[in-house]
Design an enzyme around this catalytic site. Structure first.
Site: not given
Length: 419
Positions: A157, A242, A271
């Site tokens: 994801f 990531d 984030k």
């Protein structure tokens, strides 16, 4: 707020609050349904706790998918934002601002890298790193034009833009959004031999999550990241990590890659970098890689804005002490042991690293969604994924007794039969 303050306020038996019902109705009628949220309407938060419109408090064990690593309303982050709001919030990159340079310098130092390319959202940062990798492949590695490929992992994801869903293995993310962007090859996650077989002369990068978050906090086998690093070095391929969800203290180290002593060629961050206050992401890497991007190749009106840079710089300062990483490691060990004690009691598997856990619920007992709804009734916010799995990612400021209370509530949820 301590656990003792909450136990009498989380019975789940009180009638629906009229204000909650109104907000839920408004959301249903005026908001496009790209999410299926739990039926709670939040209005304020502090530390690891949030309050809904009816005045009920909840322990936030999702933390904005790790965007709130430092909790709600962290005083240093709020102070940085307030001060910058009064000074300057946006210039665009057409001009310099006095917050961007110090932020990028110190973030690069934290990551052991040279340069930072700031963006806004995690998906933007992933799109950015794909462009960087392709351009590096053509200009430095010598891959023929338009032949560059990037290897990704099954179950990944990395966001939901058109290019990113092109290499997603999640049918919900993919179906109905083709035609898809070419140039990607998928291999099983955690399988270094399969990765080695997939690399060829056109491979420019391997893009991986060191721990797969959306997949259910899937941790690769020991030695996998080190093997990826060795393969990429040997084959002249960029290793791109990531760390949008796994980075910045979440797993008990600054980056999840640190657990194996591995440094990728490029980090993708987001984030928690914005402190839960502003969207902020970045690609962080070595100079000789990021310098393939030149003026006009890539940009963003809001990327590197002074407000985000001020908050992001404060995040870096919080992490430079190592205190949050140590706290996540220490409390994470406690959390992992308590969750493992639930094995055989409605739990089929537990995967935990730092303050980040994936728990597979016995689907014959209940779905992940039902478990999260039951936790909501007990004053705990969590999120399900892939049917029977729930994820826990509380803010790193959570207290030990609050963690214990949370696992006690989960145990209770799993022992109450379906109605």
């Amino acid at each position: 707020m301590t656990t003792a303050d909450t136990t009498t306020d989380t019975t789940g038996d009180r009638p629906a609050d009229p204000g909650t019902e109104l907000h839920l109705q408004l959301a249903e009628t005026a908001t496009a349904r790209n999410y299926h949220p739990l039926p709670v309407v939040l209005t304020s938060g502090r530390g690891a706790w949030v309050t809904d419109v009816g005045g009920r408090r909840y322990l936030d064990c999702l933390a904005g998918y790790s965007a709130l690593n430092f909790g709600h309303g962290h005083p240093q982050l709020l102070a940085a934002a307030r001060e910058q709001l009064e000074r300057l919030t946006l210039t665009s990159r057409a001009f310099h601002n006095d917050r961007l340079g110090p932020f990028c310098r110190d973030l690069a130092e934290l990551a052991g890298m040279d340069l930072v390319l700031p963006m806004n959202t995690g998906a933007e940062a992933v799109e950015t790193v794909l462009k960087v990798a392709r351009k590096w492949g053509y200009e430095v590695k010598g891959v023929p034009a338009d032949r560059a490929t990037v290897i990704v992992a099954d179950g990944n994801f990395h966001g939901r833009t058109t290019t990113i869903v092109s290499f997603s293995s999640d049918p919900v993310a993919r179906e109905g959004f083709g035609p898809f962007t070419p140039g990607f090859r998928t291999v099983p996650y955690g399988d270094a031999a399969a990765l080695a077989d997939a690399i060829d002369e056109h491979t420019v990068a391997v893009l991986l999550e060191p721990i797969q978050g959306e997949a259910g906090v899937v941790i690769p086998p020991p030695g996998y990241l080190a093997a990826v690093r060795a393969l990429c070095s040997r084959e002249d391929v960029l290793f791109v990590a990531d760390e949008i969800q796994s980075g910045l203290g979440r797993t008990g180290t600054t980056f999840a890659c640190d657990a194996e002593g591995v440094t990728p060629d490029l980090y993708v961050l987001g984030k928690a970098l914005g402190g839960g206050i502003v969207p902020l992401s970045a690609v962080v890497g070595r100079r000789e890689i990021l310098e393939v991007i030149r003026p006009g190749n890539h940009g963003s009106t809001f990327g590197g804005n002074p407000l985000a840079a001020a908050v992001g710089h404060t995040v870096v300062e919080l992490l430079r002490t190592g205190a949050y990483q140590e706290r996540a490691a220490r409390l994470g060990e406690r959390l992992g042991k308590r969750l493992e004690a639930l094995m055989g009691h409605g739990v089929l598997a537990v995967r935990s690293r730092g303050l980040w856990s994936g728990i597979d619920i016995d689907p014959e007992l209940m779905s992940g969604r039902e478990a999260c709804e039951r936790l909501l009734a007990r004053g705990i916010l969590a999120k399900d994924t892939h049917g029977s799995t729930i994820r826990l990612a509380p803010p790193l400021v959570i207290e030990a007794d609050e963690l214990d209370w949370m696992t006690e509530q989960l145990a209770e949820v799993l022992t109450v039969p379906r109605a």
